[in-house]
Design a protein around this motif. Structure first.
Motif, PDB file in Angstrom:
ATOM      1  N   LEU A 200     -10.579 -17.873  67.793  1.00 55.37           N
ATOM      2  CA  LEU A 200      -9.846 -16.778  67.153  1.00 55.37           C
ATOM      3  C   LEU A 200      -8.341 -17.004  67.231  1.00 55.37           C
ATOM      4  O   LEU A 200      -7.614 -16.715  66.283  1.00 55.37           O
ATOM      5  CB  LEU A 200     -10.217 -15.418  67.753  1.00 55.37           C
ATOM      6  N   ARG A 201      -7.865 -17.562  68.328  1.00 57.41           N
ATOM      7  CA  ARG A 201      -6.427 -17.842  68.413  1.00 57.41           C
ATOM      8  C   ARG A 201      -6.038 -18.917  67.398  1.00 57.41           C
ATOM      9  O   ARG A 201      -4.973 -18.850  66.792  1.00 57.41           O
ATOM     10  CB  ARG A 201      -6.045 -18.224  69.840  1.00 57.41           C
ATOM     11  N   GLN A 202      -6.901 -19.898  67.196  1.00 55.58           N
ATOM     12  CA  GLN A 202      -6.639 -20.903  66.165  1.00 55.58           C
ATOM     13  C   GLN A 202      -6.585 -20.233  64.789  1.00 55.58           C
ATOM     14  O   GLN A 202      -5.698 -20.500  63.991  1.00 55.58           O
ATOM     15  CB  GLN A 202      -7.743 -21.979  66.175  1.00 55.58           C
ATOM     16  N   ARG A 203      -7.523 -19.321  64.506  1.00 53.75           N
ATOM     17  CA  ARG A 203      -7.551 -18.648  63.217  1.00 53.75           C
ATOM     18  C   ARG A 203      -6.330 -17.745  63.038  1.00 53.75           C
ATOM     19  O   ARG A 203      -5.812 -17.602  61.931  1.00 53.75           O
ATOM     20  CB  ARG A 203      -8.845 -17.846  63.061  1.00 53.75           C
ATOM     21  N   LEU A 204      -5.853 -17.140  64.117  1.00 55.56           N
ATOM     22  CA  LEU A 204      -4.620 -16.349  64.044  1.00 55.56           C
ATOM     23  C   LEU A 204      -3.449 -17.246  63.654  1.00 55.56           C
ATOM     24  O   LEU A 204      -2.632 -16.880  62.804  1.00 55.56           O
ATOM     25  CB  LEU A 204      -4.336 -15.647  65.370  1.00 55.56           C
TER      26      LEU A 204
ATOM     27  N   MET B 260     -10.447 -25.559  67.614  1.00 50.88           N
ATOM     28  CA  MET B 260      -9.908 -25.741  66.267  1.00 50.88           C
ATOM     29  C   MET B 260     -11.028 -26.058  65.283  1.00 50.88           C
ATOM     30  O   MET B 260     -11.084 -25.482  64.197  1.00 50.88           O
ATOM     31  CB  MET B 260      -8.859 -26.846  66.225  1.00 50.88           C
ATOM     32  N   LEU B 261     -11.945 -26.933  65.661  1.00 48.58           N
ATOM     33  CA  LEU B 261     -13.044 -27.264  64.762  1.00 48.58           C
ATOM     34  C   LEU B 261     -13.962 -26.053  64.554  1.00 48.58           C
ATOM     35  O   LEU B 261     -14.469 -25.841  63.449  1.00 48.58           O
ATOM     36  CB  LEU B 261     -13.819 -28.467  65.288  1.00 48.58           C
TER      37      LEU B 261
ATOM     38  N   ALA C  87     -14.666 -24.299  61.009  1.00 46.49           N
ATOM     39  CA  ALA C  87     -16.038 -24.028  60.550  1.00 46.49           C
ATOM     40  C   ALA C  87     -16.175 -22.578  60.085  1.00 46.49           C
ATOM     41  O   ALA C  87     -16.809 -22.304  59.061  1.00 46.49           O
ATOM     42  CB  ALA C  87     -17.038 -24.340  61.660  1.00 46.49           C
ATOM     43  N   GLN C  88     -15.566 -21.641  60.814  1.00 42.43           N
ATOM     44  CA  GLN C  88     -15.605 -20.235  60.398  1.00 42.43           C
ATOM     45  C   GLN C  88     -14.882 -20.047  59.077  1.00 42.43           C
ATOM     46  O   GLN C  88     -15.352 -19.325  58.199  1.00 42.43           O
ATOM     47  CB  GLN C  88     -14.984 -19.350  61.477  1.00 42.43           C
ATOM     48  N   GLU C  89     -13.740 -20.691  58.914  1.00 38.41           N
ATOM     49  CA  GLU C  89     -12.988 -20.591  57.672  1.00 38.41           C
ATOM     50  C   GLU C  89     -13.777 -21.207  56.505  1.00 38.41           C
ATOM     51  O   GLU C  89     -13.801 -20.655  55.412  1.00 38.41           O
ATOM     52  CB  GLU C  89     -11.628 -21.284  57.809  1.00 38.41           C
TER      53      GLU C  89
ATOM     54  N   VAL D 193      -6.904 -32.894  58.728  1.00 45.74           N
ATOM     55  CA  VAL D 193      -6.847 -34.350  58.671  1.00 45.74           C
ATOM     56  C   VAL D 193      -7.049 -34.861  60.087  1.00 45.74           C
ATOM     57  O   VAL D 193      -6.315 -34.490  60.998  1.00 45.74           O
ATOM     58  CB  VAL D 193      -5.488 -34.841  58.107  1.00 45.74           C
ATOM     59  N   ALA D 194      -8.045 -35.691  60.253  1.00 48.73           N
ATOM     60  CA  ALA D 194      -8.312 -36.276  61.569  1.00 48.73           C
ATOM     61  C   ALA D 194      -8.560 -37.759  61.394  1.00 48.73           C
ATOM     62  O   ALA D 194      -9.316 -38.173  60.516  1.00 48.73           O
ATOM     63  CB  ALA D 194      -9.530 -35.618  62.210  1.00 48.73           C
ATOM     64  N   LEU D 195      -7.905 -38.539  62.185  1.00 51.36           N
ATOM     65  CA  LEU D 195      -8.147 -39.975  62.215  1.00 51.36           C
ATOM     66  C   LEU D 195      -8.323 -40.331  63.683  1.00 51.36           C
ATOM     67  O   LEU D 195      -7.444 -40.063  64.495  1.00 51.36           O
ATOM     68  CB  LEU D 195      -6.969 -40.743  61.601  1.00 51.36           C
ATOM     69  N   TYR D 196      -9.473 -40.866  64.004  1.00 50.09           N
ATOM     70  CA  TYR D 196      -9.762 -41.193  65.401  1.00 50.09           C
ATOM     71  C   TYR D 196     -10.518 -42.503  65.460  1.00 50.09           C
ATOM     72  O   TYR D 196     -11.191 -42.892  64.518  1.00 50.09           O
ATOM     73  CB  TYR D 196     -10.571 -40.076  66.060  1.00 50.09           C
TER      74      TYR D 196
END
Length: 193
Positions: free
Chosen positions: A35-39, A113-114, A118-120, A166-169
């Protein structure tokens, strides 16, 4: 029927330009909740009140207030403006910067964050999701990371707001110790949008 008082329009100021480096334990802990990420996602383009955020994120105002307090204590959001409304005070919250760089991501923050993404994605009318694995030299991986960041930076224009992750790992090879992989991997700062 008497006219209902109209709420004041939100301030039309974007978050301050710049990057905040996520380094402190408080900042990492604050990012370790979906939720903090979504905020933070929601505050990425304009300030908002607790009530506005509760509606946008379909959650209780008390829940929003609690998580905003955690983000504010960690120095990730601030009060952008305060207004008097119907005898009360209305506060508009804003991110402290338009980007957050996490040079050394932690599992809890990445998982949160992931989870938030996913919720978004679940609420979005338009979604594109792709996972690819490609073979890249360290130089080519660095070049790809820079190109992806530049493409996202140059893409922004108008409405509606779209989320871009964007993720590069580098994948850990079978049998390789993750501590060994971390020592040899090139770290590229990642952002929370």
């Amino acid at each position: 029927m008497p006219d209902q008082p109209q709420p004041c329009p939100p301030p039309q100021q974007p978050p301050p330009r710049g990057v905040v480096d996520i380094e402190s334990p408080e900042q990492h802990a604050a990012l370790a909740h979906p939720l903090r990420q979504r905020l933070l996602f929601s505050l990425g383009h304009e300030p908002a009140t607790i009530s506005q955020l509760a509606v946008r994120l379909d959650t209780a105002k008390g829940n929003v207030a609690h998580h905003l307090k955690v983000l504010r204590t960690a120095g990730l959001v601030r009060i952008a403006e305060t207004r008097k409304v119907r005898g009360g005070t209305e506060q508009y919250y804003q991110r402290v910067a338009d980007r957050m760089a996490v040079a050394e991501p932690r599992t809890e923050g990445t998982a949160a964050m992931l989870g938030a993404v996913a919720q978004e994605l679940g609420r979005s009318p338009q979604t594109t999701l792709s996972l690819r694995h490609v073979r890249l030299s360290p130089d080519k991986a660095r070049e790809l990371a820079e190109t992806l960041a530049r493409l996202v930076d140059e893409a922004e224009e108008g409405e509606p707001v779209h989320g871009v992750l964007v993720a590069l790992y580098e994948q850990v090879r079978p049998g390789e110790d993750t501590a060994d992989a971390t020592d040899t991997a090139t770290r590229t700062p990642t952002g929370t949008a």
